[in-house]
Enzyme design. Structure first.
Site, PDB file in Angstrom:
ATOM      1  N   GLN A 166     -12.115  -4.005  -1.447  1.00 46.88           N
ATOM      2  CA  GLN A 166     -11.700  -3.581  -0.321  1.00 46.88           C
ATOM      3  C   GLN A 166     -12.953  -3.038   0.808  1.00 46.88           C
ATOM      4  O   GLN A 166     -13.816  -2.652   0.241  1.00 46.88           O
ATOM      5  CB  GLN A 166     -10.784  -2.262  -0.286  1.00 46.88           C
ATOM      6  CG  GLN A 166      -9.610  -2.382  -1.065  1.00 46.88           C
ATOM      7  CD  GLN A 166      -8.571  -3.154  -0.122  1.00 46.88           C
ATOM      8  OE1 GLN A 166      -8.654  -3.669   0.920  1.00 46.88           O
ATOM      9  NE2 GLN A 166      -7.385  -3.285  -0.684  1.00 46.88           N
ATOM     10  N   GLY A 176      -3.355   0.849  -4.850  1.00 44.06           N
ATOM     11  CA  GLY A 176      -3.322  -0.149  -6.316  1.00 44.06           C
ATOM     12  C   GLY A 176      -4.089   0.323  -7.240  1.00 44.06           C
ATOM     13  O   GLY A 176      -3.938   1.601  -7.926  1.00 44.06           O
ATOM     14  N   ARG A 177      -5.399  -0.083  -7.370  1.00 46.16           N
ATOM     15  CA  ARG A 177      -6.378   0.388  -8.658  1.00 46.16           C
ATOM     16  C   ARG A 177      -6.894   1.760  -8.816  1.00 46.16           C
ATOM     17  O   ARG A 177      -7.012   2.292  -9.771  1.00 46.16           O
ATOM     18  CB  ARG A 177      -7.602  -0.571  -8.442  1.00 46.16           C
ATOM     19  CG  ARG A 177      -7.315  -2.016  -8.908  1.00 46.16           C
ATOM     20  CD  ARG A 177      -8.112  -3.256  -8.335  1.00 46.16           C
ATOM     21  NE  ARG A 177      -8.002  -3.294  -7.047  1.00 46.16           N
ATOM     22  CZ  ARG A 177      -8.879  -4.059  -6.197  1.00 46.16           C
ATOM     23  NH1 ARG A 177      -9.629  -4.820  -6.653  1.00 46.16           N
ATOM     24  NH2 ARG A 177      -8.646  -4.070  -4.907  1.00 46.16           N
ATOM     25  N   PRO A 235      12.339 -20.758  10.842  1.00 48.90           N
ATOM     26  CA  PRO A 235      13.288 -19.897  10.957  1.00 48.90           C
ATOM     27  C   PRO A 235      14.489 -19.865   9.877  1.00 48.90           C
ATOM     28  O   PRO A 235      15.009 -18.919   9.372  1.00 48.90           O
ATOM     29  CB  PRO A 235      13.660 -19.762  12.260  1.00 48.90           C
ATOM     30  CG  PRO A 235      12.526 -20.394  13.141  1.00 48.90           C
ATOM     31  CD  PRO A 235      11.936 -21.196  12.114  1.00 48.90           C
ATOM     32  N   ASN A 236      14.989 -21.174   9.966  1.00 47.56           N
ATOM     33  CA  ASN A 236      16.106 -21.416   9.097  1.00 47.56           C
ATOM     34  C   ASN A 236      15.978 -21.111   7.572  1.00 47.56           C
ATOM     35  O   ASN A 236      16.744 -20.315   6.845  1.00 47.56           O
ATOM     36  CB  ASN A 236      16.741 -22.846   9.287  1.00 47.56           C
ATOM     37  CG  ASN A 236      17.947 -22.996   8.376  1.00 47.56           C
ATOM     38  OD1 ASN A 236      19.006 -22.358   8.710  1.00 47.56           O
ATOM     39  ND2 ASN A 236      18.256 -24.000   7.311  1.00 47.56           N
ATOM     40  N   THR A 284      -6.239  -8.739   6.104  1.00 49.20           N
ATOM     41  CA  THR A 284      -7.343  -8.084   6.310  1.00 49.20           C
ATOM     42  C   THR A 284      -8.556  -8.808   5.488  1.00 49.20           C
ATOM     43  O   THR A 284      -9.880  -8.662   5.806  1.00 49.20           O
ATOM     44  CB  THR A 284      -7.713  -6.645   5.449  1.00 49.20           C
ATOM     45  OG1 THR A 284      -6.757  -6.696   4.099  1.00 49.20           O
ATOM     46  CG2 THR A 284      -6.908  -5.625   6.236  1.00 49.20           C
ATOM     47  N   ASP A 315       7.752 -19.431   7.054  1.00 46.23           N
ATOM     48  CA  ASP A 315       8.252 -20.736   7.282  1.00 46.23           C
ATOM     49  C   ASP A 315       9.137 -20.923   8.471  1.00 46.23           C
ATOM     50  O   ASP A 315       9.233 -19.988   9.242  1.00 46.23           O
ATOM     51  CB  ASP A 315       9.214 -21.009   5.925  1.00 46.23           C
ATOM     52  CG  ASP A 315       9.227 -22.422   5.306  1.00 46.23           C
ATOM     53  OD1 ASP A 315       9.233 -23.449   6.316  1.00 46.23           O
ATOM     54  OD2 ASP A 315       9.210 -22.686   4.016  1.00 46.23           O
ATOM     55  N   LYS A 356       5.252  -1.149  -5.098  1.00 45.37           N
ATOM     56  CA  LYS A 356       5.272  -2.322  -4.524  1.00 45.37           C
ATOM     57  C   LYS A 356       5.115  -3.540  -5.691  1.00 45.37           C
ATOM     58  O   LYS A 356       4.331  -3.635  -6.527  1.00 45.37           O
ATOM     59  CB  LYS A 356       3.902  -2.256  -3.679  1.00 45.37           C
ATOM     60  CG  LYS A 356       3.842  -3.719  -2.971  1.00 45.37           C
ATOM     61  CD  LYS A 356       2.565  -3.760  -2.047  1.00 45.37           C
ATOM     62  CE  LYS A 356       1.269  -4.211  -2.476  1.00 45.37           C
ATOM     63  NZ  LYS A 356       1.105  -5.565  -2.686  1.00 45.37           N
ATOM     64  N   ASP A 388       6.615  -7.473  -1.569  1.00 48.40           N
ATOM     65  CA  ASP A 388       5.642  -7.654  -0.704  1.00 48.40           C
ATOM     66  C   ASP A 388       5.517  -9.285  -0.944  1.00 48.40           C
ATOM     67  O   ASP A 388       4.690  -9.639  -1.841  1.00 48.40           O
ATOM     68  CB  ASP A 388       4.323  -6.944  -0.975  1.00 48.40           C
ATOM     69  CG  ASP A 388       3.243  -7.476  -0.494  1.00 48.40           C
ATOM     70  OD1 ASP A 388       3.425  -8.055   0.871  1.00 48.40           O
ATOM     71  OD2 ASP A 388       2.127  -7.112  -0.728  1.00 48.40           O
ATOM     72  N   LEU A 389       6.540 -10.140  -0.539  1.00 46.98           N
ATOM     73  CA  LEU A 389       6.314 -11.537  -0.642  1.00 46.98           C
ATOM     74  C   LEU A 389       5.889 -12.367   0.795  1.00 46.98           C
ATOM     75  O   LEU A 389       5.401 -13.448   0.810  1.00 46.98           O
ATOM     76  CB  LEU A 389       7.798 -12.124  -0.826  1.00 46.98           C
ATOM     77  CG  LEU A 389       8.255 -11.468  -2.469  1.00 46.98           C
ATOM     78  CD1 LEU A 389       9.557 -12.353  -2.522  1.00 46.98           C
ATOM     79  CD2 LEU A 389       7.231 -11.637  -3.351  1.00 46.98           C
ATOM     80  N   LYS A 390       5.559 -11.638   1.850  1.00 50.82           N
ATOM     81  CA  LYS A 390       5.019 -12.130   3.183  1.00 50.82           C
ATOM     82  C   LYS A 390       5.423 -13.620   3.257  1.00 50.82           C
ATOM     83  O   LYS A 390       4.819 -14.600   3.428  1.00 50.82           O
ATOM     84  CB  LYS A 390       3.532 -12.220   2.824  1.00 50.82           C
ATOM     85  CG  LYS A 390       2.607 -10.736   2.486  1.00 50.82           C
ATOM     86  CD  LYS A 390       1.295 -11.272   2.590  1.00 50.82           C
ATOM     87  CE  LYS A 390       0.351  -9.951   2.182  1.00 50.82           C
ATOM     88  NZ  LYS A 390       0.401  -9.293   0.661  1.00 50.82           N
ATOM     89  N   LEU A 391       6.793 -13.583   3.628  1.00 56.20           N
ATOM     90  CA  LEU A 391       7.443 -14.912   4.166  1.00 56.20           C
ATOM     91  C   LEU A 391       6.884 -15.423   5.166  1.00 56.20           C
ATOM     92  O   LEU A 391       6.483 -14.673   6.316  1.00 56.20           O
ATOM     93  CB  LEU A 391       8.976 -14.794   4.191  1.00 56.20           C
ATOM     94  CG  LEU A 391       9.873 -14.898   2.842  1.00 56.20           C
ATOM     95  CD1 LEU A 391       9.541 -13.799   1.759  1.00 56.20           C
ATOM     96  CD2 LEU A 391      11.178 -15.031   2.855  1.00 56.20           C
TER      97      LEU A 391
HETATM   98  O1  C5P Z   1      -6.001  -2.242  -5.733  1.00 57.37           O
HETATM   99  P1  C5P Z   1      -5.708  -1.883  -4.092  1.00 57.37           P
HETATM  100  O2  C5P Z   1      -5.394  -0.221  -3.823  1.00 57.37           O
HETATM  101  O3  C5P Z   1      -7.019  -2.524  -3.480  1.00 57.37           O
HETATM  102  O4  C5P Z   1      -4.451  -2.659  -4.039  1.00 57.37           O
HETATM  103  C1  C5P Z   1      -4.099  -2.703  -2.653  1.00 57.37           C
HETATM  104  C2  C5P Z   1      -2.976  -3.536  -2.475  1.00 57.37           C
HETATM  105  O5  C5P Z   1      -2.217  -3.807  -1.126  1.00 57.37           O
HETATM  106  C3  C5P Z   1      -2.895  -4.751  -3.252  1.00 57.37           C
HETATM  107  O6  C5P Z   1      -1.706  -4.986  -3.755  1.00 57.37           O
HETATM  108  C4  C5P Z   1      -3.130  -5.695  -2.114  1.00 57.37           C
HETATM  109  O7  C5P Z   1      -2.897  -7.178  -2.448  1.00 57.37           O
HETATM  110  C5  C5P Z   1      -2.322  -5.302  -0.702  1.00 57.37           C
HETATM  111  N1  C5P Z   1      -2.816  -5.613   0.714  1.00 57.37           N
HETATM  112  C6  C5P Z   1      -4.070  -5.284   0.855  1.00 57.37           C
HETATM  113  N2  C5P Z   1      -4.625  -5.634   2.040  1.00 57.37           N
HETATM  114  C7  C5P Z   1      -3.784  -6.258   2.940  1.00 57.37           C
HETATM  115  C8  C5P Z   1      -2.445  -6.549   2.474  1.00 57.37           C
HETATM  116  C9  C5P Z   1      -2.119  -6.002   1.271  1.00 57.37           C
HETATM  117  O8  C5P Z   1      -4.931  -4.605   0.089  1.00 57.37           O
HETATM  118  N3  C5P Z   1      -4.234  -6.318   4.297  1.00 57.37           N
END
Ligand code: C5P
Length: 232
Positions: free
Chosen positions: A190, A210-211, A66-67, A119, A64, A32, A59-62
């Protein structure tokens, strides 16, 4: 595409990201790429990672008009990513325009999934700042159904919501779920987490981790542990 572990490469530079990916000599993890890395390095980092044989969730979450989203998605479609996303709050017209923009002349396109409510948004902030007064789980389900009706392929959601999303939107509607931690690991920031095995049991299609992988003493072993719990 089947169930898989997507590694969130939340690094600030191409150098750090490629050094991290160099550790994986066997498997090629699904990666990602988020806003930080994309804005720092531009589309070239996507091409570089793709050229190494990884699948990519951009994962850029657009969000804006529609056009504008349609035109931005047309540009992203040329990057050959596997999954990309937008905010369902942009409404049906924006999601449909995004699909049009993302579809290449040959009819193929990356999968397109929607963020429902972040979240980081809770009931109180949703009511106070967005004037949305329904219970947040109903809002999430409504946004998921709206995304499905617009023709999208799935949603990003908490693993705790994955089962309900499948009930409402069908088993083939993808649930991509962050918030995953090992049973013996640090939760960090989280709030509502599940282990890879629990996410598998509840029916997540992809977990975003991620981490627990990127900050592990042995990231490859941590990745393999996720795969063993979630996929194998
Ligand atoms: O490090 P960790 O496992 O918490 O990373 C989770 C990834 O998922 C991060 O890139 C975070 O921005 C993304 N994310 C999230 N919760 C969301 C949407 C995306 O943790 N609701």
């Amino acid at each position: 595409m089947g169930k898989d572990v997507i590694v969130a490469c939340d690094f600030a530079s191409a150098e750090q990201t490629l050094a991290f990916l160099d550790k994986f000599t066997g498997r090629k993890p699904f990666v990602k790429i988020g806003m930080e890395l994309f804005y720092a390095e531009g589309p070239e980092i996507v091409r570089q990672i793709k050229a190494r044989g990884h699948r990519i969730f951009l994962d850029l979450k657009l969000h804006d008009i529609p056009n504008t989203v349609k035109k931005a998605m047309a540009v992203l479609s040329k990057l050959d990513v596997d999954i990309t996303n937008l905010h369902a709050a942009g409404t049906t017209a924006m999601m449909q325009a995004a699909l049009e923009g993302l579809t290449r002349p040959d009819g193929t396109r990356p999968l397109l999934i929607a963020v429902t409510q972040l979240t980081s948004t809770d009931q109180q902030s949703m009511e106070r700042d967005l004037l949305i007064r329904e219970p947040i789980d109903q809002v999430v389900m409504h946004y998921a159904e709206t995304a499905k009706n617009a023709g999208l392929d799935g949603v990003v959601c908490s693993p705790l919501e994955a089962g309900k999303v499948h009930e409402a939107c069908g088993a083939s509607f993808l649930t991509v779920t962050p918030g995953v931690r090992f049973a013996d690991g640090d939760v960090g920031d989280q709030k509502r987490v599940m282990t890879p095995a629990q996410a598998k049991a509840i029916g997540s299609d992809y977990i975003v981790v991620g981490r627990p992988i990127t900050a592990a003493a042995d990231p490859v072993a941590a990745y393999e542990r996720c795969v063993a719990e979630f996929v194998d």
